[in-house]
Design a protein around this motif. Structure first.
Motif, PDB file in Angstrom:
ATOM      1  N   MET A   1       0.800  -1.032   0.042  1.00 57.54           N
ATOM      2  CA  MET A   1       0.204  -0.032   0.087  1.00 57.54           C
ATOM      3  C   MET A   1       0.865   1.354  -0.046  1.00 57.54           C
ATOM      4  O   MET A   1       1.909   1.289   0.763  1.00 57.54           O
ATOM      5  N   PRO A   2       0.773   2.253  -0.863  1.00 55.86           N
ATOM      6  CA  PRO A   2       1.420   3.449  -1.063  1.00 55.86           C
ATOM      7  C   PRO A   2       1.356   4.343   0.479  1.00 55.86           C
ATOM      8  O   PRO A   2       0.462   4.162   1.139  1.00 55.86           O
ATOM      9  N   GLU A   3       2.657   4.839   0.675  1.00 55.19           N
ATOM     10  CA  GLU A   3       2.894   5.504   2.067  1.00 55.19           C
ATOM     11  C   GLU A   3       2.239   6.899   1.799  1.00 55.19           C
ATOM     12  O   GLU A   3       1.220   7.315   2.954  1.00 55.19           O
ATOM     13  N   ASP A   4       2.408   7.642   0.837  1.00 61.64           N
ATOM     14  CA  ASP A   4       1.959   8.944   0.870  1.00 61.64           C
ATOM     15  C   ASP A   4       0.408   9.047   0.544  1.00 61.64           C
ATOM     16  O   ASP A   4      -0.006   8.220  -0.006  1.00 61.64           O
ATOM     17  N   SER A   5      -0.036  10.379   1.126  1.00 59.00           N
ATOM     18  CA  SER A   5      -1.494  10.347   1.250  1.00 59.00           C
ATOM     19  C   SER A   5      -1.912  10.532  -0.361  1.00 59.00           C
ATOM     20  O   SER A   5      -2.832  10.085  -0.889  1.00 59.00           O
ATOM     21  N   GLY A   6      -1.293  11.269  -1.163  1.00 58.22           N
ATOM     22  CA  GLY A   6      -1.630  11.591  -2.446  1.00 58.22           C
ATOM     23  C   GLY A   6      -1.406  10.255  -3.093  1.00 58.22           C
ATOM     24  O   GLY A   6      -2.630   9.783  -4.114  1.00 58.22           O
ATOM     25  N   ASP A   7      -0.627   9.792  -2.972  1.00 51.77           N
ATOM     26  CA  ASP A   7      -0.485   8.219  -3.527  1.00 51.77           C
ATOM     27  C   ASP A   7      -1.558   7.117  -3.203  1.00 51.77           C
ATOM     28  O   ASP A   7      -2.175   6.411  -4.085  1.00 51.77           O
ATOM     29  N   LYS A   8      -1.737   7.272  -1.936  1.00 53.90           N
ATOM     30  CA  LYS A   8      -2.941   6.691  -1.070  1.00 53.90           C
ATOM     31  C   LYS A   8      -4.106   6.560  -2.195  1.00 53.90           C
ATOM     32  O   LYS A   8      -5.094   5.959  -2.289  1.00 53.90           O
ATOM     33  N   SER A   9      -4.519   8.188  -2.156  1.00 55.67           N
ATOM     34  CA  SER A   9      -5.779   8.433  -2.903  1.00 55.67           C
ATOM     35  C   SER A   9      -5.709   7.856  -4.466  1.00 55.67           C
ATOM     36  O   SER A   9      -6.882   7.385  -4.849  1.00 55.67           O
ATOM     37  N   ILE A  10      -4.501   8.061  -4.978  1.00 50.47           N
ATOM     38  CA  ILE A  10      -4.437   7.560  -6.468  1.00 50.47           C
ATOM     39  C   ILE A  10      -4.453   6.072  -6.436  1.00 50.47           C
ATOM     40  O   ILE A  10      -5.431   5.437  -7.322  1.00 50.47           O
ATOM     41  N   HIS A  11      -3.870   5.449  -5.676  1.00 55.17           N
ATOM     42  CA  HIS A  11      -4.241   4.005  -5.565  1.00 55.17           C
ATOM     43  C   HIS A  11      -5.685   3.451  -5.289  1.00 55.17           C
ATOM     44  O   HIS A  11      -6.158   2.613  -5.793  1.00 55.17           O
ATOM     45  N   ALA A  12      -6.284   4.218  -4.572  1.00 54.31           N
ATOM     46  CA  ALA A  12      -7.670   4.002  -4.080  1.00 54.31           C
ATOM     47  C   ALA A  12      -8.437   4.259  -5.361  1.00 54.31           C
ATOM     48  O   ALA A  12      -9.480   3.352  -5.854  1.00 54.31           O
ATOM     49  N   ALA A  13      -8.119   5.219  -6.104  1.00 54.61           N
ATOM     50  CA  ALA A  13      -8.803   5.653  -7.541  1.00 54.61           C
ATOM     51  C   ALA A  13      -8.962   4.538  -8.396  1.00 54.61           C
ATOM     52  O   ALA A  13      -9.735   4.140  -9.214  1.00 54.61           O
ATOM     53  N   GLU A  14      -7.539   3.855  -8.413  1.00 54.08           N
ATOM     54  CA  GLU A  14      -7.090   2.557  -9.362  1.00 54.08           C
ATOM     55  C   GLU A  14      -7.908   1.422  -8.832  1.00 54.08           C
ATOM     56  O   GLU A  14      -8.404   0.772  -9.838  1.00 54.08           O
ATOM     57  N   ILE A  15      -8.300   1.159  -7.577  1.00 54.65           N
ATOM     58  CA  ILE A  15      -9.112   0.451  -7.214  1.00 54.65           C
ATOM     59  C   ILE A  15     -10.525   0.497  -7.689  1.00 54.65           C
ATOM     60  O   ILE A  15     -11.095  -0.209  -8.180  1.00 54.65           O
TER      61      ILE A  15
END
Lengths: 190, 225
Positions: free
Chosen positions: B1-15
């Motif tokens: 899971m990505p650490e950075d909050s921006g990366d987390k959000s984009i990872h969530a968008a990809e999901i």
């Protein structure tokens, strides 16, 4: 076009019907009457096959009947939950039917519809729908096209890259930057 | 899971987009994924609604309503129950009857039209009538399939909507010829795949708008054709 208001009273009715489907026979019928047109439009757009769309639509409502009680109002609105259930089933169907998405020929990118917004649609659409449309217009054409294709066509990153005839890393960059811009825009606009 | 909050959000968008399958490590992203599902759902909302074919609802309610409720089974087979229903009052049915049946001309249904069909059978399974219902035209057509005329009685067709206590009289039917009824606007409960159909044999000479007096001779349940 018509775009029923899915918030407010209609949204409350959906919520009531959704959580009652297991106990109230009429709730499923009411839910179907209010939402099947929208889910059918989504499934026909995604699957591009009326027969497949009909099968998946039927499956969606049988699933809702079985799983309606698992719907969490704190997590999403009723309509979003229904769209998500329908879309996930369509994705499963599309990916099962695609023996190998990588066989798509490079350069045959579909002409992804960007519907534009007429003056009448501006009056009819809800604010958040207009906001999404306006934010999408701020994206680069490649970003916009790729995100829409990911949503409606359920392509993988690899398939999207093949379809646009660009390296996988380029496609990932387009989509990720596009999503970041989209989020920033949606959060900024009132 | 990505650490950075921006990366987390984009990872969530990809999901949410289906570009990435969620893993156990993504459990904490559920709220973010839900937020993206909400944002992305607007893509679906911009599509104009398209009414699905009627057969889909028929199939759904067939799949979700596999069993008839007990009173329904009883009503189909028990004249006593029918008589008790009569005693309780057939007023609603009479009201519906006034609104309801009109002899209708029969024209072929257009190709592709969804029909609900029922084979009305005797208790031991012998078919007597085939009834079709065309929801688009609100047309019910009863065709004899083994029925025989009997002296002093005339068959009468009843609709038994699943969630309605009182059967609805559709009208007298001909045991030797096709009979059609056009349901009129004002009917509160239209037939669907939950509905039962029943034929009774009514004594001849009684007014049409009355309670059931005869025995149940055949019954069936509407289903998608």
């Amino acid at each position: 076009m018509t775009s029923p208001d899915l918030s407010g009273l209609a949204g409350n009715a959906l919520l009531e019907y959704l959580i009652s489907t297991a106990d109230d026979e009429r709730a499923l019928a009411q839910l179907y009457a209010l939402t099947s047109g929208r889910l059918n439009a989504l499934l026909r757009r995604m699957l591009r096959d009326d027969g497949a769309a009909a099968e998946v639509l039927q499956d969606v409502y049988v699933t809702v009947w079985k799983r309606g009680t698992t719907y969490d109002p704190a997590r999403s609105t009723p309509m979003t939950w229904l769209f998500t259930v329908a879309r996930n089933k369509a994705i499963d169907r599309l990916r099962a039917d695609r023996t190998d998405a990588n066989t798509l020929e490079p350069g045959v990118e579909e002409n992804v519809r960007d519907p534009g917004v007429t003056a009448i649609e501006r009056l009819e659409w809800q604010d958040d729908l207009l906001r999404l449309h306006d934010c999408l217009t701020t994206l680069d054409a490649n970003q916009r096209s790729a995100i829409r294709a990911a949503y409606f066509d359920a392509f993988t990153y690899q398939a999207l890259a093949t379809r646009a005839a660009v390296p996988l890393s380029t496609m990932k960059s387009w989509i990720r930057r596009g999503l970041m811009q989209l989020r920033t825009c949606l959060e900024r606009k009132p | 899971m990505p650490e950075d909050s921006g990366d987390k959000s984009i990872h969530a968008a990809e999901i949410a987009l289906g570009l990435t399958a969620p893993t156990a490590a993504d459990a904490g992203l559920d709220a973010e994924v839900a937020q993206w599902e909400e944002r992305l759902a607007h893509f679906a909302q911009e599509l104009p609604p398209e009414e699905p074919p009627p057969a889909i609802w028929s199939a759904i309610c067939s799949a979700t309503r596999p069993a008839m409720p007990p009173w329904w089974r009883g009503a189909l087979d028990s004249l006593a129950v029918w008589r008790s229903l009569s005693a309780l009052g057939f007023a609603a049915a009479v009201v519906a009857l006034v609104l309801l049946p009109r002899s209708a001309p029969i024209t072929p249904s257009p190709p592709g039209r969804t029909l609900l069909v029922s084979s009305l059978r005797q208790k031991e399974g012998t078919p007597l009538y085939v009834v079709t219902y065309d929801p688009a035209r609100m047309l019910i057509v009863a065709v004899p399939a083994g029925a025989q005329p009997a002296r002093g009685v005339i068959p009468k067709l009843w609709l038994v909507p699943r969630d309605v206590e009182t059967p609805v009289a559709l009208g007298l039917i001909d045991p030797l010829a096709t009979t059609a009824f056009r349901l009129t606007i004002g009917l509160q409960k239209v037939p669907d795949c939950d509905s039962g159909l029943v034929v009774t044999l009514e004594p001849e000479g009684l007014p049409l708008d009355t309670e059931a007096r005869g025995a149940v001779v055949a019954h069936g349940r509407l289903g998608a054709f």
